[in-house]
Scaffold this motif. Structure first.
Motif, PDB file in Angstrom:
ATOM      1  N   GLU A 129       0.695   4.071  -2.826  1.00 25.94           N
ATOM      2  CA  GLU A 129      -0.012   5.649  -2.673  1.00 25.94           C
ATOM      3  C   GLU A 129       1.353   6.187  -2.660  1.00 25.94           C
ATOM      4  O   GLU A 129       0.193   7.626  -3.483  1.00 25.94           O
ATOM      5  CB  GLU A 129      -0.539   5.037  -1.068  1.00 25.94           C
ATOM      6  CG  GLU A 129      -2.136   4.448  -1.143  1.00 25.94           C
ATOM      7  CD  GLU A 129      -2.449   4.481   0.436  1.00 25.94           C
ATOM      8  OE1 GLU A 129      -3.171   4.143   0.807  1.00 25.94           O
ATOM      9  OE2 GLU A 129      -1.527   5.241   1.082  1.00 25.94           O
TER      10      GLU A 129
ATOM     11  N   GLU B 128      -5.930   8.575  -4.811  1.00 22.54           N
ATOM     12  CA  GLU B 128      -6.546   8.149  -3.125  1.00 22.54           C
ATOM     13  C   GLU B 128      -5.613   9.359  -2.560  1.00 22.54           C
ATOM     14  O   GLU B 128      -6.265   9.282  -1.954  1.00 22.54           O
ATOM     15  CB  GLU B 128      -5.867   6.672  -2.909  1.00 22.54           C
ATOM     16  CG  GLU B 128      -6.648   5.919  -3.301  1.00 22.54           C
ATOM     17  CD  GLU B 128      -7.024   4.399  -2.852  1.00 22.54           C
ATOM     18  OE1 GLU B 128      -5.987   4.938  -1.461  1.00 22.54           O
ATOM     19  OE2 GLU B 128      -6.416   3.244  -3.359  1.00 22.54           O
ATOM     20  N   ILE B 129      -4.537  10.060  -3.606  1.00 25.70           N
ATOM     21  CA  ILE B 129      -3.635  10.710  -2.743  1.00 25.70           C
ATOM     22  C   ILE B 129      -4.071  12.117  -3.161  1.00 25.70           C
ATOM     23  O   ILE B 129      -3.218  12.093  -4.302  1.00 25.70           O
ATOM     24  CB  ILE B 129      -2.036  10.289  -1.927  1.00 25.70           C
ATOM     25  CG1 ILE B 129      -2.307   8.475  -1.511  1.00 25.70           C
ATOM     26  CG2 ILE B 129      -1.587  11.031  -0.936  1.00 25.70           C
ATOM     27  CD1 ILE B 129      -3.063   8.597  -0.512  1.00 25.70           C
TER      28      ILE B 129
ATOM     29  N   GLU C 255       0.516  -1.030   0.061  1.00 24.69           N
ATOM     30  CA  GLU C 255       0.072  -0.420  -0.045  1.00 24.69           C
ATOM     31  C   GLU C 255       1.376   1.991  -0.055  1.00 24.69           C
ATOM     32  O   GLU C 255      -0.105   2.248  -0.411  1.00 24.69           O
ATOM     33  CB  GLU C 255      -0.921   0.031   1.341  1.00 24.69           C
ATOM     34  CG  GLU C 255      -2.038  -1.265   0.777  1.00 24.69           C
ATOM     35  CD  GLU C 255      -3.525   0.325   0.400  1.00 24.69           C
ATOM     36  OE1 GLU C 255      -3.360   0.867  -0.343  1.00 24.69           O
ATOM     37  OE2 GLU C 255      -4.720  -1.244   0.215  1.00 24.69           O
TER      38      GLU C 255
ATOM     39  N   GLN D 283       0.121   8.433  -5.050  1.00 23.90           N
ATOM     40  CA  GLN D 283      -1.541   7.852  -6.470  1.00 23.90           C
ATOM     41  C   GLN D 283      -2.777   8.689  -6.183  1.00 23.90           C
ATOM     42  O   GLN D 283      -3.034   9.223  -5.469  1.00 23.90           O
ATOM     43  CB  GLN D 283      -1.409   6.831  -6.019  1.00 23.90           C
ATOM     44  CG  GLN D 283      -3.063   5.595  -6.565  1.00 23.90           C
ATOM     45  CD  GLN D 283      -3.831   4.510  -5.991  1.00 23.90           C
ATOM     46  OE1 GLN D 283      -3.809   4.564  -4.465  1.00 23.90           O
ATOM     47  NE2 GLN D 283      -3.178   3.595  -6.468  1.00 23.90           N
TER      48      GLN D 283
END
Length: 246
Positions: free
Chosen positions: A158, A207-208, A154, A204
């Protein structure tokens, strides 16, 4: 005396239904006979009918999931989907029995997160695209995946950072909340990175939104209260297990 079990053949599947208590042996016989005709046998059992669920299970039908629906009165009426395939291992064999148990025993969601600090003791937090609160980097552990492998994966996905987890700092149980089932959150030690390492972050975009090192006071301000409690518990290192950070 007529059987209380209704048998309805279909295209590739035989559907069984019954009301009230039913003999497990009789249900097993109907399943065995049905599987000589079609490769799949299934039954839909009301979610609140524990007796029928028990009969389906001990007759060898695997619990596959929940079929959500609405009853004639307009109220929610969920049904449990039970089924068996002709290729399933017999229940009297060890593998077949384990597979049956695995289909209905409880499963709990696992989340892996990483606690990374800079030389000043500040904590690395991520601003996520799908919620307002900031959080530790990490995510949901996939089926069959090690939590330790999951958190490293992850963080790489990320943030584009390759950090090998050094050990487990905290196990935090999360109660059901906001439409989520309960879960276990495992916080791993990501060690210390220089503040300049933020320049190497490749976020990413899906998501971020942002990433930064934060003091514990900033964690209290930016993160959800339960996340802030979890971070403080992990930093403190005095409690190996918490519930919602407490």
């Amino acid at each position: 005396m007529p059987s209380p079990i209704t048998v309805t053949p279909g295209d590739g599947v035989v559907r069984l239904a019954w009301t009230g208590e039913v003999s497990t042996d009789e249900l097993r016989r109907e399943i065995a006979e049905a599987m000589t005709e079609q490769p799949r046998v299934e039954a839909l059992v009301d979610a609140d009918d524990a007796t029928a669920q028990r009969a389906a299970t001990w007759a060898g039908l695997h619990r596959e999931g929940v079929r959500r629906g609405v009853g004639p009165d307009g109220e929610p009426r969920d049904q449990i989907v039970f089924a068996r395939l002709v290729t399933d291992e017999p229940v009297h064999e060890p593998g077949g029995f384990r597979s049956l148990l695995n289909s209905f025993l409880p499963r709990k969601r696992a989340i892996s997160q990483m606690l990374v600090r800079d030389p000043d003791g500040r904590v690395l937090l991520c601003r996520l695209t799908y919620k307002r609160d900031w959080d530790l980097p990490g995510g949901v552990v996939e089926v069959g995946e090690s939590p330790q492998v999951a958190v490293q994966r992850e963080v790489e996905e990320e943030l584009g950072l390759t950090i090998e987890p050094r050990g487990l700092l905290l196990t935090d149980w999360l109660p059901p909340w906001g439409g989520w089932d309960d879960a276990v959150c495992l916080v791993f030690d990501g060690g210390t990175l220089p503040t300049a390492a933020l320049a190497d972050v490749v976020m990413q975009e899906r998501e971020i939104r942002d990433v930064r090192f934060c003091t514990l006071e900033e964690v209290d301000e930016l993160a959800a209260d339960f996340t802030a409690r979890r971070v403080r518990a992990a930093v403190g290192g005095h409690e190996p297990y918490t519930e919602s950070g407490r």
